[in-house]
Write an enzyme that holds these catalytic residues in place. Structure first.
Site, short mmCIF file in Angstrom:
data_model
loop_
_atom_site.label_atom_id
_atom_site.label_comp_id
_atom_site.label_asym_id
_atom_site.label_seq_id
_atom_site.Cartn_x
_atom_site.Cartn_y
_atom_site.Cartn_z
N GLY A 17 7.00 4.19 8.70
CA GLY A 17 7.18 2.78 8.38
C GLY A 17 6.10 1.86 8.90
CD GLU B 215 -3.43 4.67 8.31
OE1 GLU B 215 -4.38 5.47 8.37
OE2 GLU B 215 -2.24 5.02 8.26
CG HIS C 70 1.79 4.87 -3.52
ND1 HIS C 70 2.29 5.31 -4.74
CD2 HIS C 70 1.59 3.54 -3.67
CE1 HIS C 70 2.37 4.28 -5.57
NE2 HIS C 70 1.95 3.20 -4.96
CE1 TYR C 71 -1.84 12.45 2.73
CE2 TYR C 71 -3.72 11.03 3.19
CZ TYR C 71 -2.98 12.16 3.47
OH TYR C 71 -3.38 13.00 4.47
CG LEU D 235 0.65 -1.07 3.40
CD1 LEU D 235 1.07 -2.37 4.06
CD2 LEU D 235 -0.66 -0.55 3.98
CE LYS E 182 -21.38 -8.34 -24.47
NZ LYS E 182 -22.52 -9.14 -24.93
CB ALA F 138 -28.26 -5.60 -24.79
CB SER G 44 -29.27 -5.50 -32.99
OG SER G 44 -28.97 -6.78 -32.48
#
Length: 652
Positions: A45, A52, A325-326, A331, A494, A581, A604
């Site tokens: 917990g 960590e 989530h290991y 958390l 974009k 491009a 193009s």
């Protein structure tokens, strides 16, 4: 009966998602194989993103955000149930031994986002009496905390039950029924269960249902109890040591953990595992050797190769992933629940999700076997094997696309040529210049009505904008334009900021400024940039959905002139890289994909070809071929020749 949402997995992650979805008005069913076996029961917990020392920036951000949600989240659960989660913002103390003084320094250098304080030997022993004699100092992480993981699991179950979530324990999901890119049901030991949407939250068992790189990591733990003869709790904060942690509870119990063993699903505690824990704990806090042991237990954490979770979309449009989530399942429960609920209910995809998409593991694959069985041959001719299942989709801001080629709408000689080319390209994303459509510029009249926007995802672009402010305004117009065409949830843009009229090179400063603001406004930003690795990383850090480095100047057809920089961007990016491009020929498109690009945007070279539709088809084939070649892994380049046939044993 068909439910709105079925959640496969009844651990803390699955239950947290269930509660959040139910609070947002959906009908939720949870399928749980064995509630007591969930990884939550085998955790300690700790809410310890600082202790960590998490180095991955996206993971650090995810953990910090989740930790900040904890006070309000646990309070809400306690109000719903009348039960206590054991949330305790006690901070974490990380004592160090001789030679470990640099431990924790990265957190201290973190621009003040989450504080850490170094305590000298005299100070730390005064602050926490009873530490081992060889503790020479330590780090104090005041914002880290803890929660009683077993209590939290019970509270989540009770909260889900009180809200009306359908909870089913003892249900084993044996398979996912899939048709045409959709999950149509789950096969269980009691029959088939159907829903409109499914969430996979099975932790260490995820690999049993999908080919995800999630494996069990066994953790052994034990609990001791402070004797009643000790009047006050001697420990009031978590001790986080080298491969050991000691977590005091307010009920006078103390959790000691945890081993991390890659032994599959091998059960039981072992003498070696418990001995390792006791030795580390007693060295750190010697008086533990006199405390009575209450119990031992073990559990299986879901680990991925990079030890980061798998979150977001999957290869099926109605299946969302929340697993892997290991060490951080407890958390990350509140933030996972919020992000997954946002995605399913609101169709909002937080840019952070792209960092944890399952497709990142395909990028790491250097080889994919092409012909591995005689079944690949028929009448002496090779049959095309299918592409790897997990590579079937390009994911941008949580949205899945099968095609990795994007096209545009400009420079065509007629609307009809443009329509034919879009179809021939097989693309699913078409970029549209918002300003030119709004002003009905030559070649853009009737453009909005020319394409079937129920099949194609519009990518509004800010072409023609010379400043960040101008681009932001046009992006907002683009979002409204997409809504008018029926794409209510389209938040893509974009981003182009181009003050240079001759070479049309993007302004890096203006692009970054505009990106930061648009991300804050909820846009999925796809920025067009010079092939600048540092800028690409900055844009990723601010939350952009992709980066789009140029191969060479727009419309030049010069091909790949920025190969080295694009390779650096690809190697370091955790979001899709779209080469944009300058590509003039299919061979150049294939080369860009062979570098590891996630997608291409080509306009193009198609529009200005003598036969645009044929060129569009060629670009599509080149994109697919380049991607397949990248996944296959090319042979190494050698200095000298190497004969294909044996050079010994020849007939004389």
């Amino acid at each position: 009966m068909t439910r709105d949402i079925v959640i496969i997995g009844g651990g803390v992650i699955g239950l947290a998602i269930a509660v959040e979805l139910k609070l947002r008005g959906t009908k939720v069913t949870v399928l749980c194989r064995d509630f007591p076996a969930a990884a939550a029961h085998a955790a300690a917990g700790m809410l310890a993103p600082d202790a960590e020392e998490i180095t991955d920036e996206a993971m650090k951000s995810l953990c910090w955000r989740s930790r900040s949600l904890y006070p309000e989240w646990t309070s809400k659960l306690e109000d719903l149930t009348g039960l206590n989660t054991g949330y305790w913002p006690c901070g974490i103390l990380a004592p160090v031994y001789e030679g470990q003084e640099s431990k924790g320094v990265r957190i201290q250098e973190n621009k003040g986002e989450s504080p850490a304080y170094w305590l000298e030997k005299a100070v730390i022993h005064q602050y926490q009496p009873g530490l081992g004699e060889d503790v020479v100092g330590g780090w104090w992480y005041p914002e880290d905390a803890q929660v009683n993981n077993q209590a939290l699991a019970r509270v989540l179950w009770a909260a889900a039950e009180s809200l009306g979530v359908e909870l089913n324990d003892g249900i084993t999901v044996e398979g996912l029924l899939q048709q045409q890119g959709q999950v149509v049901g789950v096969q269980t030991n009691t029959g088939i269960i159907q829903a409109e949407h499914y969430v996979l939250a099975t932790g260490a068992w995820a690999n049993e249902l999908l080919p995800l790189p999630v494996t069990p990591r066994k953790g052994q733990m034990l609990r001791v109890r402070v004797p009643e003869s000790v009047p006050e709790l001697p420990l009031k904060r978590v001790l986080f040591g080298e491969n050991i942690y000691i977590v005091p509870r307010r009920d006078r119990s103390i959790i000691i953990g945890a081993t991390s063993e890659d032994v599959g699903f091998t059960p039981h505690n072992t003498p070696a595992g418990i001995q390792t824990l006791l030795q580390g704990a007693i060295r750190l806090y010697p008086q533990l050797q006199d405390y009575p042991i209450q119990e031992f237990w073990w559990g299986f954490r879901p680990a991925t190769p990079d030890e980061l979770p798998i979150l977001g979309t999957s290869h099926c449009a109605n299946l969302t992933l929340a697993t892997g989530h290991y060490r951080n399942g407890i958390l990350l429960a509140p933030i996972t629940a919020a992000l997954i609920a946002d995605f399913i209910v609101e169709q909002k995809s937080d840019p952070l999700l792209s960092h944890f998409h399952y497709s990142r593991f395909q990028k790491q694959a250097s080889t994919t076997p092409m012909f591995t069985h005689s079944a690949n041959f028929s009448n002496g001719h090779a049959k095309n094997p299918p592409l790897p299942t997990l590579d079937s989709s390009l994911i941008i801001a949580g949205k899945s696309f099968h095609s990795r080629l994007m096209t545009g709408t400009g420079k065509y000689r007629s609307i009809e040529e443009m329509q034919q080319s879009v179809v021939a390209s097989g693309c699913e994303i078409v970029t549209v210049a918002v300003r030119r459509v709004q002003t009905k510029a030559p070649g853009h009249e009737g453009l909005a009505e020319a394409l079937d926007w129920s099949r194609i995802w519009m990518l509004p672009n800010t072409a023609g904008c010379q400043t960040a402010e101008e681009a932001i305004r046009v992006a907002r117009l683009g979002r409204e334009m997409a809504k008018l065409l029926g794409q209510e949830d389209n938040n893509f843009v974009k981003l182009e900021v181009i003050p240079d009229p001759k070479y049309l090179l993007p302004d890096p400063i203006g692009t970054l400024q505009a990106a930061e603001q648009l991300v804050k406004e909820g846009f999925a930003v796809l920025p067009y940039i010079n092939a600048d690795p540092m800028l690409a990383k900055r844009l990723e850090d601010v939350g952009c959905a992709t980066v789009m480095p140029l191969a060479s100047p727009i419309g030049s057809g010069q091909g790949l002139k920025t190969t080295a920089n694009i390779q650096i961007i690809i190697e370091n990016a955790k979001i899709p890289v779209v080469v944009d491009a300058g590509i003039g020929a299919p061979s150049e498109a294939s080369q860009a994909m062979e570098l590891g690009a996630d997608a291409l945007l080509i306009n193009s070279a198609i529009a200005l070809a003598q036969n645009p539709a044929a060129m569009a088809q060629a670009m599509n084939l080149a994109t697919v071929a380049g991607r397949l070649a990248y996944l296959a892994g090319r042979m190494p380049i050698k200095t000298y020749a190497s004969a294909s046939s044996p050079v010994t044993g020849t007939i004389s």
